[in-house]
Design an enzyme around this catalytic site. Sequence first.
Site, PDB file in Angstrom:
ATOM      1  N   HIS A 145      39.916  36.539  40.236  1.00 29.24           N
ATOM      2  CA  HIS A 145      38.722  36.655  39.390  1.00 29.24           C
ATOM      3  C   HIS A 145      38.591  35.480  38.417  1.00 29.24           C
ATOM      4  O   HIS A 145      37.512  35.277  37.848  1.00 29.24           O
ATOM      5  CB  HIS A 145      38.756  37.957  38.586  1.00 29.24           C
ATOM      6  CG  HIS A 145      38.702  39.191  39.424  1.00 29.24           C
ATOM      7  ND1 HIS A 145      37.759  39.387  40.405  1.00 29.24           N
ATOM      8  CD2 HIS A 145      39.491  40.306  39.439  1.00 29.24           C
ATOM      9  CE1 HIS A 145      37.961  40.561  40.978  1.00 29.24           C
ATOM     10  NE2 HIS A 145      39.014  41.132  40.418  1.00 29.24           N
ATOM     11  N   ASP A 182      41.201  42.164  48.703  1.00 30.31           N
ATOM     12  CA  ASP A 182      41.282  42.964  47.480  1.00 30.31           C
ATOM     13  C   ASP A 182      40.012  43.805  47.369  1.00 30.31           C
ATOM     14  O   ASP A 182      38.941  43.399  47.835  1.00 30.31           O
ATOM     15  CB  ASP A 182      41.414  42.025  46.279  1.00 30.31           C
ATOM     16  CG  ASP A 182      41.684  42.749  44.977  1.00 30.31           C
ATOM     17  OD1 ASP A 182      42.845  42.777  44.548  1.00 30.31           O
ATOM     18  OD2 ASP A 182      40.723  43.274  44.379  1.00 30.31           O
ATOM     19  N   HIS A 184      38.131  44.339  44.988  1.00 30.86           N
ATOM     20  CA  HIS A 184      37.123  43.737  44.122  1.00 30.86           C
ATOM     21  C   HIS A 184      36.745  42.349  44.634  1.00 30.86           C
ATOM     22  O   HIS A 184      37.565  41.648  45.225  1.00 30.86           O
ATOM     23  CB  HIS A 184      37.643  43.635  42.682  1.00 30.86           C
ATOM     24  CG  HIS A 184      38.120  44.938  42.136  1.00 30.86           C
ATOM     25  ND1 HIS A 184      39.456  45.234  41.975  1.00 30.86           N
ATOM     26  CD2 HIS A 184      37.429  46.041  41.732  1.00 30.86           C
ATOM     27  CE1 HIS A 184      39.578  46.457  41.489  1.00 30.86           C
ATOM     28  NE2 HIS A 184      38.368  46.969  41.339  1.00 30.86           N
ATOM     29  N   ASP A 274      44.701  47.475  46.459  1.00 31.69           N
ATOM     30  CA  ASP A 274      43.817  48.393  45.737  1.00 31.69           C
ATOM     31  C   ASP A 274      42.662  48.895  46.605  1.00 31.69           C
ATOM     32  O   ASP A 274      41.812  49.645  46.128  1.00 31.69           O
ATOM     33  CB  ASP A 274      43.291  47.765  44.444  1.00 31.69           C
ATOM     34  CG  ASP A 274      42.819  46.337  44.603  1.00 31.69           C
ATOM     35  OD1 ASP A 274      42.803  45.827  45.741  1.00 31.69           O
ATOM     36  OD2 ASP A 274      42.472  45.711  43.580  1.00 31.69           O
TER      37      ASP A 274
END
Length: 377
Positions: A145, A182, A184, A274
Amino acid sequence: MVTNRVDVFWHEGMLRHDAVEGVFDTGYDPGFLDVLEKHPENADRVRNMLSILRRGPIAPHVNWFTGLPAIVSELLMFHTSEYIEKLVEADKSGERCEIAAGTFMSPGSWEAALLAAGTTLSAMQHILDCHGKIAYALVRPPGHHSQPTQADGYCFLNNAALAVKLALNSGSCSRVAVIDIDVHYGNGTAEGFYTSDKVLTVSLHMNHGSWGSSHPQKGSIDELGEDVGLGYNLNVPLPNGTGDRGYEYAMNELVVPAVRRFGPDMVVLVVGQDSSAFDPNGRQSLTMNGYRRIGQIMRGVAEEHSHGRLLMVQEGGYHVTYAAYCLHAMLEGVLKIPEPHLSDPIAYYPEEEANAVAAVESIKTYHTEFVPFLRGT
Protein backbone atom coordinates in the site's frame (compact mmCIF):
# COMPACT_ATOMS: atom_id res chain seq x y z
CA MET A 1 16.17 -36.67 -1.87
CA VAL A 2 15.00 -33.05 -1.82
CA THR A 3 15.55 -31.44 -5.20
CA ASN A 4 12.98 -28.67 -5.07
CA ARG A 5 13.63 -25.92 -2.56
CA VAL A 6 12.65 -22.38 -1.70
CA ASP A 7 15.18 -19.82 -0.49
CA VAL A 8 13.61 -17.91 2.41
CA PHE A 9 14.97 -14.51 3.43
CA TRP A 10 14.35 -13.27 6.95
CA HIS A 11 15.76 -11.07 9.73
CA GLU A 12 14.77 -11.19 13.41
CA GLY A 13 14.89 -7.39 13.66
CA MET A 14 11.56 -7.16 11.84
CA LEU A 15 9.84 -8.42 14.98
CA ARG A 16 10.68 -5.15 16.77
CA HIS A 17 7.96 -3.18 15.01
CA ASP A 18 5.16 -2.65 17.57
CA ALA A 19 1.90 -1.59 15.97
CA VAL A 20 0.03 -0.84 19.26
CA GLU A 21 -3.11 -2.24 20.93
CA GLY A 22 -6.65 -0.93 20.83
CA VAL A 23 -9.90 -1.51 18.98
CA PHE A 24 -8.80 -3.51 15.93
CA ASP A 25 -6.28 -1.31 14.05
CA THR A 26 -7.20 2.08 15.52
CA GLY A 27 -4.92 2.13 18.55
CA TYR A 28 -7.95 3.53 20.37
CA ASP A 29 -8.83 2.63 23.95
CA PRO A 30 -12.45 3.67 24.58
CA GLY A 31 -12.04 3.15 28.32
CA PHE A 32 -14.89 0.70 28.76
CA LEU A 33 -13.26 -2.50 27.43
CA ASP A 34 -11.35 -4.74 29.81
CA VAL A 35 -9.44 -6.47 27.00
CA LEU A 36 -7.92 -4.63 24.04
CA GLU A 37 -6.59 -6.49 21.03
CA LYS A 38 -3.25 -6.37 19.32
CA HIS A 39 -3.10 -4.47 16.06
CA PRO A 40 -3.79 -7.01 13.27
CA GLU A 41 -0.31 -6.44 11.83
CA ASN A 42 1.50 -7.75 14.88
CA ALA A 43 4.64 -9.84 15.23
CA ASP A 44 2.79 -13.01 16.29
CA ARG A 45 1.42 -13.64 12.79
CA VAL A 46 4.92 -13.63 11.32
CA ARG A 47 6.34 -15.69 14.19
CA ASN A 48 3.96 -18.48 13.21
CA MET A 49 4.90 -18.20 9.54
CA LEU A 50 8.52 -18.43 10.58
CA SER A 51 7.97 -21.43 12.83
CA ILE A 52 5.87 -23.40 10.35
CA LEU A 53 8.67 -23.08 7.80
CA ARG A 54 11.28 -24.06 10.37
CA ARG A 55 9.45 -26.93 12.05
CA GLY A 56 6.55 -27.84 9.78
CA PRO A 57 6.56 -30.60 7.16
CA ILE A 58 7.93 -28.23 4.51
CA ALA A 59 11.10 -27.50 6.53
CA PRO A 60 13.35 -29.91 4.53
CA HIS A 61 12.54 -27.89 1.41
CA VAL A 62 13.66 -24.55 2.88
CA ASN A 63 17.05 -22.83 2.65
CA TRP A 64 17.47 -19.93 5.08
CA PHE A 65 19.18 -16.60 4.36
CA THR A 66 19.53 -13.44 6.44
CA GLY A 67 18.43 -10.19 4.84
CA LEU A 68 20.27 -6.87 5.05
CA PRO A 69 18.75 -3.48 5.88
CA ALA A 70 18.08 -1.18 2.96
CA ILE A 71 20.01 2.06 2.64
CA VAL A 72 18.46 5.39 1.70
CA SER A 73 19.81 5.39 -1.86
CA GLU A 74 17.98 2.11 -2.46
CA LEU A 75 14.73 3.51 -1.08
CA LEU A 76 14.96 6.38 -3.55
CA MET A 77 14.55 3.95 -6.43
CA PHE A 78 10.81 4.12 -5.67
CA HIS A 79 10.11 6.67 -2.93
CA THR A 80 10.67 10.43 -2.95
CA SER A 81 13.35 11.97 -0.77
CA GLU A 82 10.72 14.16 0.94
CA TYR A 83 8.75 11.12 2.03
CA ILE A 84 11.81 9.27 3.29
CA GLU A 85 12.86 12.37 5.23
CA LYS A 86 9.41 12.45 6.85
CA LEU A 87 9.83 8.85 8.03
CA VAL A 88 13.35 9.51 9.32
CA GLU A 89 12.15 12.53 11.30
CA ALA A 90 9.24 10.55 12.74
CA ASP A 91 11.68 7.88 13.89
CA LYS A 92 14.03 10.46 15.41
CA SER A 93 11.23 11.83 17.58
CA GLY A 94 11.29 8.60 19.56
CA GLU A 95 7.53 8.82 20.02
CA ARG A 96 4.67 6.71 18.76
CA CYS A 97 2.83 8.41 15.92
CA GLU A 98 0.14 7.55 13.39
CA ILE A 99 1.69 8.07 9.94
CA ALA A 100 -1.54 7.12 8.16
CA ALA A 101 -4.88 5.70 9.29
CA GLY A 102 -4.15 2.54 11.26
CA THR A 103 -0.44 2.81 10.43
CA PHE A 104 1.64 3.46 13.54
CA MET A 105 5.35 4.16 13.83
CA SER A 106 6.92 3.30 17.19
CA PRO A 107 10.52 3.01 18.37
CA GLY A 108 11.92 0.09 16.35
CA SER A 109 9.48 0.49 13.45
CA TRP A 110 11.90 2.30 11.14
CA GLU A 111 14.59 -0.30 11.73
CA ALA A 112 12.07 -3.03 10.93
CA ALA A 113 10.89 -1.22 7.79
CA LEU A 114 14.47 -0.88 6.53
CA LEU A 115 15.00 -4.58 7.20
CA ALA A 116 11.79 -5.50 5.38
CA ALA A 117 12.80 -3.49 2.33
CA GLY A 118 16.39 -4.68 2.44
CA THR A 119 15.47 -8.32 3.00
CA THR A 120 13.23 -8.20 -0.07
CA LEU A 121 16.06 -6.60 -2.05
CA SER A 122 18.40 -9.33 -0.80
CA ALA A 123 15.99 -11.98 -2.07
CA MET A 124 15.70 -10.35 -5.49
CA GLN A 125 19.48 -9.91 -5.75
CA HIS A 126 19.88 -13.59 -4.88
CA ILE A 127 17.75 -14.47 -7.91
CA LEU A 128 19.48 -11.94 -10.17
CA ASP A 129 22.88 -13.37 -9.21
CA CYS A 130 21.66 -16.85 -10.22
CA HIS A 131 22.04 -18.26 -6.71
CA GLY A 132 18.48 -19.56 -6.80
CA LYS A 133 15.30 -19.27 -8.83
CA ILE A 134 12.57 -19.39 -6.18
CA ALA A 135 12.85 -16.99 -3.24
CA TYR A 136 10.43 -15.86 -0.56
CA ALA A 137 10.89 -12.65 1.42
CA LEU A 138 9.23 -13.23 4.80
CA VAL A 139 8.95 -9.59 5.83
CA ARG A 140 7.07 -7.12 8.00
CA PRO A 141 5.93 -4.41 8.10
CA PRO A 142 4.19 -5.05 4.78
CA GLY A 143 4.59 -2.75 1.81
CA HIS A 144 2.18 -2.95 -1.11
CA HIS A 145 0.00 0.00 0.00
CA SER A 146 2.99 2.32 0.40
CA GLN A 147 3.11 4.82 -2.45
CA PRO A 148 6.10 6.85 -3.63
CA THR A 149 5.01 9.80 -1.47
CA GLN A 150 3.05 8.37 1.46
CA ALA A 151 2.40 5.52 3.87
CA ASP A 152 -0.86 3.60 3.84
CA GLY A 153 -2.51 0.46 5.17
CA TYR A 154 0.17 -0.60 7.72
CA CYS A 155 2.87 -0.05 5.06
CA PHE A 156 5.85 2.32 5.23
CA LEU A 157 8.12 1.19 2.37
CA ASN A 158 7.01 -0.70 -0.71
CA ASN A 159 9.16 -3.81 -0.46
CA ALA A 160 7.97 -5.51 -3.65
CA ALA A 161 8.17 -2.33 -5.72
CA LEU A 162 11.76 -1.74 -4.62
CA ALA A 163 12.62 -5.28 -5.70
CA VAL A 164 11.03 -4.62 -9.09
CA LYS A 165 13.12 -1.47 -9.47
CA LEU A 166 16.24 -3.42 -8.57
CA ALA A 167 15.45 -6.02 -11.23
CA LEU A 168 14.83 -3.41 -13.92
CA ASN A 169 18.00 -1.51 -13.01
CA SER A 170 20.10 -4.68 -13.07
CA GLY A 171 20.26 -4.85 -16.84
CA SER A 172 19.18 -8.49 -16.82
CA CYS A 173 15.42 -7.82 -16.70
CA SER A 174 13.40 -5.67 -19.07
CA ARG A 175 9.82 -6.57 -18.10
CA VAL A 176 8.47 -7.60 -14.70
CA ALA A 177 5.03 -9.01 -13.90
CA VAL A 178 3.69 -8.39 -10.38
CA ILE A 179 0.73 -10.53 -9.30
CA ASP A 180 -0.84 -9.42 -6.02
CA ILE A 181 -3.22 -11.83 -4.25
CA ASP A 182 -3.54 -9.92 -0.97
CA VAL A 183 -7.21 -9.29 -0.20
CA HIS A 184 -6.65 -5.53 -0.50
CA TYR A 185 -5.75 -3.61 -3.64
CA GLY A 186 -1.99 -3.23 -4.12
CA ASN A 187 -2.48 0.46 -4.71
CA GLY A 188 1.03 1.57 -3.81
CA THR A 189 2.70 -0.74 -6.31
CA ALA A 190 0.16 0.22 -8.96
CA GLU A 191 0.69 3.93 -8.30
CA GLY A 192 4.45 3.64 -8.63
CA PHE A 193 4.32 1.95 -12.03
CA TYR A 194 1.14 3.55 -13.35
CA THR A 195 2.87 5.19 -16.32
CA SER A 196 5.24 2.31 -17.12
CA ASP A 197 4.96 -0.35 -19.80
CA LYS A 198 7.86 -2.27 -18.26
CA VAL A 199 5.84 -3.51 -15.28
CA LEU A 200 2.54 -5.36 -15.47
CA THR A 201 0.69 -5.07 -12.16
CA VAL A 202 -2.27 -7.40 -11.63
CA SER A 203 -4.18 -7.21 -8.35
CA LEU A 204 -6.87 -9.67 -7.25
CA HIS A 205 -8.71 -8.13 -4.31
CA MET A 206 -12.08 -7.75 -2.66
CA ASN A 207 -14.09 -4.86 -4.03
CA HIS A 208 -13.42 -2.43 -1.16
CA GLY A 209 -12.93 0.87 -3.01
CA SER A 210 -11.02 3.87 -1.64
CA TRP A 211 -10.58 4.20 2.13
CA GLY A 212 -9.48 7.81 2.48
CA SER A 213 -6.73 10.27 1.63
CA SER A 214 -3.94 7.74 2.08
CA HIS A 215 -5.68 5.30 -0.28
CA PRO A 216 -7.44 7.37 -2.99
CA GLN A 217 -7.24 4.56 -5.53
CA LYS A 218 -10.41 2.48 -5.88
CA GLY A 219 -8.96 -0.71 -7.34
CA SER A 220 -11.66 -0.64 -10.00
CA ILE A 221 -11.30 -2.12 -13.47
CA ASP A 222 -11.05 1.30 -15.12
CA GLU A 223 -7.79 2.12 -13.29
CA LEU A 224 -5.70 0.81 -16.18
CA GLY A 225 -2.58 2.98 -16.06
CA GLU A 226 -1.74 6.14 -17.97
CA ASP A 227 0.38 7.28 -20.92
CA VAL A 228 2.60 4.41 -22.13
CA GLY A 229 1.45 2.49 -19.06
CA LEU A 230 -2.15 2.36 -20.26
CA GLY A 231 -3.34 -1.22 -19.95
CA TYR A 232 -0.49 -2.41 -17.77
CA ASN A 233 -2.37 -2.05 -14.48
CA LEU A 234 -5.07 -4.70 -14.34
CA ASN A 235 -7.46 -4.79 -11.41
CA VAL A 236 -9.57 -7.84 -10.61
CA PRO A 237 -12.04 -6.79 -7.90
CA LEU A 238 -13.73 -10.00 -6.81
CA PRO A 239 -17.11 -10.26 -5.04
CA ASN A 240 -17.10 -10.80 -1.30
CA GLY A 241 -17.05 -14.50 -0.49
CA THR A 242 -14.97 -15.55 -3.50
CA GLY A 243 -13.27 -18.84 -2.66
CA ASP A 244 -10.94 -21.44 -4.13
CA ARG A 245 -12.78 -22.06 -7.39
CA GLY A 246 -13.43 -18.38 -8.00
CA TYR A 247 -9.79 -17.44 -7.49
CA GLU A 248 -8.60 -20.31 -9.68
CA TYR A 249 -10.99 -19.19 -12.41
CA ALA A 250 -9.68 -15.62 -12.20
CA MET A 251 -6.08 -16.82 -12.32
CA ASN A 252 -6.65 -19.02 -15.37
CA GLU A 253 -8.98 -16.70 -17.28
CA LEU A 254 -7.41 -13.30 -16.54
CA VAL A 255 -3.97 -13.50 -14.95
CA VAL A 256 -2.30 -16.25 -16.97
CA PRO A 257 -3.41 -14.89 -20.39
CA ALA A 258 -2.36 -11.33 -19.47
CA VAL A 259 1.08 -12.43 -18.31
CA ARG A 260 1.46 -14.54 -21.45
CA ARG A 261 0.72 -11.53 -23.65
CA PHE A 262 3.04 -9.31 -21.61
CA GLY A 263 5.99 -11.73 -21.70
CA PRO A 264 7.95 -10.87 -18.53
CA ASP A 265 11.46 -12.03 -17.72
CA MET A 266 10.85 -11.77 -13.97
CA VAL A 267 7.75 -12.70 -11.97
CA VAL A 268 6.89 -11.34 -8.52
CA LEU A 269 4.06 -12.80 -6.43
CA VAL A 270 2.80 -10.45 -3.73
CA VAL A 271 1.27 -12.72 -1.10
CA GLY A 272 -1.41 -12.03 1.48
CA GLN A 273 -3.18 -14.77 3.40
CA ASP A 274 -5.91 -12.27 4.30
CA SER A 275 -7.98 -13.65 1.41
CA SER A 276 -8.66 -16.71 3.57
CA ALA A 277 -12.11 -17.59 4.84
CA PHE A 278 -11.23 -16.79 8.43
CA ASP A 279 -9.17 -13.62 8.17
CA PRO A 280 -10.43 -10.71 10.31
CA ASN A 281 -9.31 -8.14 7.74
CA GLY A 282 -10.92 -9.59 4.61
CA ARG A 283 -14.19 -10.93 3.28
CA GLN A 284 -13.03 -13.70 0.94
CA SER A 285 -13.10 -17.48 1.35
CA LEU A 286 -9.81 -18.99 0.17
CA THR A 287 -8.71 -22.15 1.97
CA MET A 288 -5.38 -23.92 2.07
CA ASN A 289 -6.28 -25.72 -1.14
CA GLY A 290 -6.92 -22.43 -2.90
CA TYR A 291 -3.52 -21.09 -1.90
CA ARG A 292 -1.95 -24.36 -3.00
CA ARG A 293 -3.51 -24.02 -6.46
CA ILE A 294 -2.36 -20.42 -6.76
CA GLY A 295 1.17 -21.58 -5.92
CA GLN A 296 0.99 -24.25 -8.61
CA ILE A 297 -0.29 -21.78 -11.19
CA MET A 298 2.38 -19.20 -10.37
CA ARG A 299 5.14 -21.81 -10.62
CA GLY A 300 3.85 -22.62 -14.10
CA VAL A 301 3.80 -18.93 -15.04
CA ALA A 302 7.41 -18.51 -13.89
CA GLU A 303 8.57 -21.59 -15.77
CA GLU A 304 6.87 -20.40 -18.95
CA HIS A 305 8.09 -16.82 -18.91
CA SER A 306 11.01 -16.12 -16.55
CA HIS A 307 13.12 -19.28 -16.70
CA GLY A 308 11.51 -20.33 -13.42
CA ARG A 309 12.52 -17.14 -11.58
CA LEU A 310 9.89 -16.28 -8.98
CA LEU A 311 10.14 -13.86 -6.06
CA MET A 312 7.39 -14.06 -3.43
CA VAL A 313 6.94 -11.15 -1.02
CA GLN A 314 4.88 -11.39 2.18
CA GLU A 315 2.12 -8.84 2.77
CA GLY A 316 -1.07 -9.31 4.83
CA GLY A 317 -2.58 -12.32 6.55
CA TYR A 318 -3.92 -11.67 10.04
CA HIS A 319 -5.40 -14.90 11.36
CA VAL A 320 -2.49 -15.75 13.63
CA THR A 321 -2.55 -19.50 13.00
CA TYR A 322 -4.42 -20.06 9.74
CA ALA A 323 -2.28 -17.56 7.79
CA ALA A 324 0.74 -19.77 8.50
CA TYR A 325 -1.13 -22.85 7.30
CA CYS A 326 -2.09 -21.05 4.08
CA LEU A 327 1.52 -20.00 3.52
CA HIS A 328 2.63 -23.62 3.96
CA ALA A 329 0.03 -24.76 1.41
CA MET A 330 1.01 -22.10 -1.13
CA LEU A 331 4.68 -23.03 -0.94
CA GLU A 332 3.77 -26.70 -1.37
CA GLY A 333 2.06 -25.66 -4.60
CA VAL A 334 5.02 -23.61 -5.76
CA LEU A 335 7.38 -26.50 -5.03
CA LYS A 336 5.16 -29.05 -6.82
CA ILE A 337 4.87 -31.23 -3.75
CA PRO A 338 2.44 -33.93 -4.98
CA GLU A 339 0.21 -34.23 -1.91
CA PRO A 340 -0.54 -31.86 0.98
CA HIS A 341 1.57 -32.51 4.06
CA LEU A 342 -0.95 -30.76 6.34
CA SER A 343 -4.68 -31.22 6.59
CA ASP A 344 -6.77 -28.07 6.69
CA PRO A 345 -7.75 -27.50 10.35
CA ILE A 346 -10.71 -25.18 9.82
CA ALA A 347 -11.79 -25.10 6.17
CA TYR A 348 -15.48 -25.87 5.96
CA TYR A 349 -16.92 -22.73 4.37
CA PRO A 350 -19.23 -23.58 1.44
CA GLU A 351 -18.40 -21.86 -1.84
CA GLU A 352 -20.68 -20.67 -4.59
CA GLU A 353 -18.48 -19.44 -7.42
CA ALA A 354 -21.21 -18.15 -9.77
CA ASN A 355 -20.79 -14.52 -8.68
CA ALA A 356 -17.01 -14.70 -9.09
CA VAL A 357 -17.28 -16.30 -12.54
CA ALA A 358 -19.72 -13.60 -13.67
CA ALA A 359 -17.39 -10.87 -12.37
CA VAL A 360 -14.37 -12.40 -14.11
CA GLU A 361 -16.24 -12.70 -17.42
CA SER A 362 -17.31 -9.06 -17.16
CA ILE A 363 -13.74 -7.96 -16.46
CA LYS A 364 -12.46 -10.06 -19.36
CA THR A 365 -14.91 -8.34 -21.73
CA TYR A 366 -13.81 -4.95 -20.44
CA HIS A 367 -10.13 -5.78 -20.93
CA THR A 368 -10.60 -6.91 -24.54
CA GLU A 369 -12.25 -3.58 -25.29
CA PHE A 370 -10.05 -1.15 -23.39
CA VAL A 371 -6.62 -2.80 -22.89
CA PRO A 372 -4.63 -2.50 -26.13
CA PHE A 373 -2.22 -5.38 -25.56
CA LEU A 374 -5.07 -7.75 -24.63
CA ARG A 375 -7.29 -7.08 -27.64
CA GLY A 376 -8.00 -10.26 -29.50
CA THR A 377 -7.50 -12.59 -26.52
